[in-house]
Design an enzyme around this catalytic site. Structure first.
Site, PDB file in Angstrom:
ATOM      1  N   ASP A  46      50.498 -45.693   2.337  1.00 47.86           N
ATOM      2  CA  ASP A  46      50.055 -44.788   2.856  1.00 47.86           C
ATOM      3  C   ASP A  46      51.125 -44.022   3.896  1.00 47.86           C
ATOM      4  O   ASP A  46      51.242 -43.197   4.889  1.00 47.86           O
ATOM      5  CB  ASP A  46      49.401 -46.058   4.324  1.00 47.86           C
ATOM      6  CG  ASP A  46      50.454 -47.124   4.780  1.00 47.86           C
ATOM      7  OD1 ASP A  46      51.501 -47.162   4.194  1.00 47.86           O
ATOM      8  OD2 ASP A  46      50.187 -47.286   5.820  1.00 47.86           O
ATOM      9  N   GLU A 184      58.939 -56.476   2.134  1.00 46.85           N
ATOM     10  CA  GLU A 184      59.481 -54.739   2.433  1.00 46.85           C
ATOM     11  C   GLU A 184      60.969 -55.350   3.520  1.00 46.85           C
ATOM     12  O   GLU A 184      60.749 -55.994   4.657  1.00 46.85           O
ATOM     13  CB  GLU A 184      58.597 -53.841   3.282  1.00 46.85           C
ATOM     14  CG  GLU A 184      59.603 -52.309   3.495  1.00 46.85           C
ATOM     15  CD  GLU A 184      58.895 -51.621   3.485  1.00 46.85           C
ATOM     16  OE1 GLU A 184      57.494 -51.662   3.741  1.00 46.85           O
ATOM     17  OE2 GLU A 184      58.858 -50.362   4.157  1.00 46.85           O
TER      18      GLU A 184
END
Ligand code: KIV
Length: 278
Positions: A46, A184
């Site tokens: 995304d 992340e």
């Protein structure tokens, strides 16, 4: 011909200590070149919100946009494991909606798995999609869809307490049935603990060495200009190449150097004489 990896191949790579390499791709040409180059997986992230649409974050990205780009990537890279990224709003408002959207990704775009952000708080969603026979990749640490709640796009888990919360999230993802996990923006020592603790493959972006790495394609190409996070390594200056090509083309057309004789279609012999005379 390149063989598409399965979840079992990816698991074996972890078990054998072989790192998997993947990037994001949002379009046909990039995906085709990535497959040709031997990329293990492709994520239609995304992040396309920033990289393709120019939004300031991923929140506005819709399910339809994700499907549209994933279809193109799937067509271009039939022999690569493709991950569909569940956009904000596609799984936060209930398990049934989440399952429907995961099904859409499989039926309309032919993904091999879906990825979604969060740990403990999305455990029931991961469980439901996995129970529906679909593969789920978790995503913990810096989760861009909740950047607001996390105080912006910033590294997470830099204190022992916040690191423990990420470790707990990672475990919840695994225990809910995810086949792999993306970490992340966390310190490498935290990623290492997660990677050693969980039997499933643990991949990283801005999280140090683990079972493999993903990077945003426009970042490694040197194409995305707005900002470069610390964890990005640029392998090229594709933006510079674009500029060179665009200015050379502009100069050529303005100077009358393009199109040249080699770029035109001449009439069939004898036909020119039949044209109206001016
Ligand atoms: O959307 C995306 O590109 C991601 C990256 C952090 C890999 O999830």
């Amino acid at each position: 011909m390149k063989k598409k990896l399965s979840r079992f191949d990816l698991q074996k790579m972890k078990d054998d200590g072989q790192r998997a390499v993947w990037i994001t791709a949002y379009d046909y040409v990039t995906a085709q070149l990535a497959e040709e180059s031997g990329m293990d997986m492709l994520l239609v992230g995304d992040s396309l919100g920033m990289a393709v649409y120019g939004y300031s974050g991923t929140v506005p990205v819709t399910m339809d946009q994700c499907i549209y780009h994933t279809e193109a990537v799937r067509r271009a890279a039939p022999n690569t494991f493709v991950i569909g990224d569940m956009p904000f709003g596609s799984y936060q408002t209930g398990v049934s909606k989440a399952c429907k959207n995961a099904v859409r990704f499989h039926k309309e775009a032919g993904v091999d798995c879906v990825k979604l952000e969060g740990g403990v708080r999305v455990a029931s969603v991961i469980r439901a999609i996995s129970d529906g026979g679909m593969l789920v990749m978790g995503h913990v640490g810096l989760t861009p869809q909740s950047a607001g709640a996390q105080g912006g796009f910033r590294a997470q888990g830099r204190t022992a307490e916040s690191a423990q919360a990420i470790i707990d999230d990672a475990r919840a993802v695994y225990e809910s049935g995810a086949f792999s996990l993306l970490v992340e923006g966390v310190p490498p020592e935290v990623t290492r603990l997660i990677c050693d603790d969980l039997p499933i493959p643990v991949y990283g972006i801005g999280a140090g060495d683990c079972d493999g790495q993903v990077m945003i394609c426009s970042d490694i190409l040197g194409l995305f200009q707005a900002f470069t996070p610390k964890f990005v390594k640029r392998y090229g200056d594709v933006a510079g190449e674009y500029r060179k090509v665009f200015t050379a083309y502009i100069d050529d057309v303005r100077n009358g150097d393009f199109p040249g004789e080699e770029h035109v279609y001449r009439m069939i012999e004898g036909e020119t004489a039949k044209l109206p005379v001016k």
